[in-house]
Design an enzyme around this catalytic site. Structure first.
Site, mmCIF file in Angstrom:
data_model
loop_
_atom_site.group_PDB
_atom_site.id
_atom_site.type_symbol
_atom_site.label_atom_id
_atom_site.label_comp_id
_atom_site.label_asym_id
_atom_site.label_seq_id
_atom_site.Cartn_x
_atom_site.Cartn_y
_atom_site.Cartn_z
ATOM 1 C CB CYS A 160 0.232 1.766 3.998
ATOM 2 S SG CYS A 160 -1.445 1.311 3.973
ATOM 3 C CB CYS A 177 -0.910 0.019 1.394
ATOM 4 S SG CYS A 177 -1.842 1.463 1.552
#
Length: 144
Positions: free
Chosen positions: A70, A67
């Protein structure tokens, strides 16, 4: 007053005086720092135990290595952990390594921050946010 916290390294429950939250309290079993001012990677079992027991807010970043948002938020989360040392603890849980967390915590997207205290979810925030916004988001938390 003493605060209950679970060691994020070994899982042992500890009671520490509130006055020592910012003074380098260590786990009675393994000697790891309890209030480190930096995020700690945790397993789902350890998170469940800490979320149930901790008297100090536990802010968890649910993330995954694939991600990009993230990964962008990781340094912001670490900066917020330093800023809130003694007021909250910070942990990270990899949702790829522990996919059962998605159902348990009703995770619909990452990155996701969830704050726990005394066995309850007290707040959640989805999406990438800056360190200053994380600190602001956590400003209403207090010791139980």
């Amino acid at each position: 007053m003493a605060i209950n916290v679970v060691c994020l390294e070994c899982g042992q429950g500890n009671r520490i005086p509130e006055a020592k939250l910012d003074a380098g309290a260590k786990c009675a079993t393994c000697g790891a720092g309890l209030i480190k001012g930096e995020p700690t990677e945790v397993s789902l079992d350890l998170l469940v135990k800490a979320a149930r027991i901790d008297g100090i807010p536990l802010i968890v970043d649910f993330w995954a290595a694939w991600c990009q948002p993230c990964r962008m938020m990781a340094p912001e989360f670490a900066t917020a952990a330093k800023a809130l040392k003694g007021k909250a603890r910070f942990a990270k849980l990899d949702t790829e390594a522990f996919p059962q967390a998605n159902k348990r915590y009703d995770i619909r997207g990452i990155p996701l921050l969830i704050a726990f205290q005394g066995g309850h979810e007290i707040k959640r925030q989805s999406g990438v946010i800056s360190a200053s916004k994380i600190v602001e988001w956590a400003s209403g938390f207090s010791l139980a």
